[in-house]
Design a protein around this motif. Structure first.
Motif: not given
Length: 369
Positions: A87-89, A134-135, A137-141
């Motif tokens: 996910l590149h986080m 992770a979720a 982070t995906s929402i907020t970028k």
């Protein structure tokens, strides 16, 4: 002088504090930082609690009004490593542990956030807490914003900041001249780590981290793996100098045991030297909390199988570095040896409330216990 823990023995309102609530910054990673936060959390009062008409201060107990955790983000193994690659986080594992440690309802959240899926395509091996971060982070970028929102949702009694928002890797120069990149490869590599680097080297901390360090009354580093949990934080540009410039008391919480590929053969003073050297400063710490309690023969034998032993408390060498050793009964045994969370927290708070009491040193010099 006897080997006794320098305990706080008089009411806190009679000591040297000016009466205001404490602001504390704790820096580290792994399980060590989460352990420390559990001990400090019991002293935290939120701003709404402090302002409440139902709040009556207890003069015999200190109050923390602002607790901030600064967490290393170099992990590249396990669930964190998989999410990082796919996910590149930033790796969420150590942050997750801190969220659980600071949460209001730790028992329930620990079961939920630490739950690890043991089956399911793509799910096996992941913890729920990592997927939650992770979720978000995906929402907020933005990983830092995801951590902030997680803390709000879970009502943590403190702030949690990644040491940097940059995607970093660790690179180690080993004593045989080899260079090894990646935290899991470093910890699995034979030989001793000589020097550690961040790749890229010029990453910066969050502004909130520098602000918290600047206004802190107490800054702590440790306990934790020397090269993979502690040193990566002071390699982030600006953090070490901010610690030096801060008027806060600064304390290192020494590990209890040496660790394979990280600190075998290193004394307590060697740990401080390594942190100072990588931070490129003369002196980071005012105090070093060191346990005097001996491990049981059974536990010593268990650790000896991996070449580990209790860290040598070379008190004269620590004093020569300008650091005051504070010796306490910090060791407890379970399936592993770990710190006594409450006793560590109490003595840390005593450094701010009653620093004179922590200048007493034991007579034992340069010996293990």
């Amino acid at each position: 002088m006897a080997n006794v823990s320098p305990r706080i023995t008089q009411p806190f309102h009679d000591l040297t504090t000016d009466g205001r609530e404490l602001r504390i910054v704790s820096i580290g990673g792994g399980t060590g930082l989460a352990m420390l936060l559990r001990g400090l959390k019991r002293y935290v009062k939120t701003s709404s609690e402090l302002a409440s008409s139902q709040y009556f201060p207890n003069p015999d107990q200190p109050v923390i009004s602002d607790l901030c955790a600064v967490v290393a983000v170099s992990d590249d193994g396990g669930s964190s490593g998989r999410l990082r690659n796919e996910l590149h986080m930033l790796p969420p594992g150590d942050v997750r542990n801190c969220i659980v440690a600071l949460s209001e309802d730790e028992d329930t959240l620990a079961k939920l956030f630490q739950h690890r899926f043991d089956k399911g395509t793509g799910l096996e091996g992941h913890s729920f807490g990592n997927l939650f971060l992770a979720a978000l982070t995906s929402i907020t970028k933005d990983f830092g914003e995801a951590v902030r929102l997680s803390s709000e949702i879970l009502a943590t009694r403190g702030h949690i900041y990644p040491a940097t928002a940059a995607d970093i890797q660790l690179e180690a120069l080993m004593d045989d001249g080899r260079r090894v990149r990646g935290e899991t490869k470093i910890t699995a590599s034979p030989g001793r780590i000589k020097e550690l680097f961040l790749v890229p080297p010029d990453v910066v901390p969050l502004p909130q981290t520098l602000a918290a360090i600047e206004r802190a009354d107490l800054i702590t580093i440790g306990p934790g793996s020397l090269f993979t949990s502690l040193i990566p934080n002071v390699l982030v540009r600006g953090i070490a100098q901010a610690i030096v410039n801060s008027p806060a008391k600064k304390a290192y919480i020494c590990n209890l045991m040496t660790q394979a590929n990280e600190s075998l053969g290193l004394t307590a003073a060697d740990h401080i030297r390594a942190l100072n050297s990588h931070a490129q400063v003369k002196q980071l710490f005012d105090y070093d909390l060191i346990s005097w309690a001996p491990a049981s023969p059974k536990m010593k034998a268990k650790y000896a199988l991996e070449g580990a032993n209790q860290i040598v408390a070379d008190l004269d060498a620590i004093e020569e570095l300008g650091v005051i050793p504070v010796r306490g009964d910090y060791l407890i045994e379970d399936t592993v040896i770990r710190h006594a969370t409450d006793r560590v927290a109490q003595d840390l708070l005593g450094l701010v409330y009653s620093p004179a009491k922590h200048t007493e040193l034991s007579q034992g010099r340069s010996t293990t216990v």
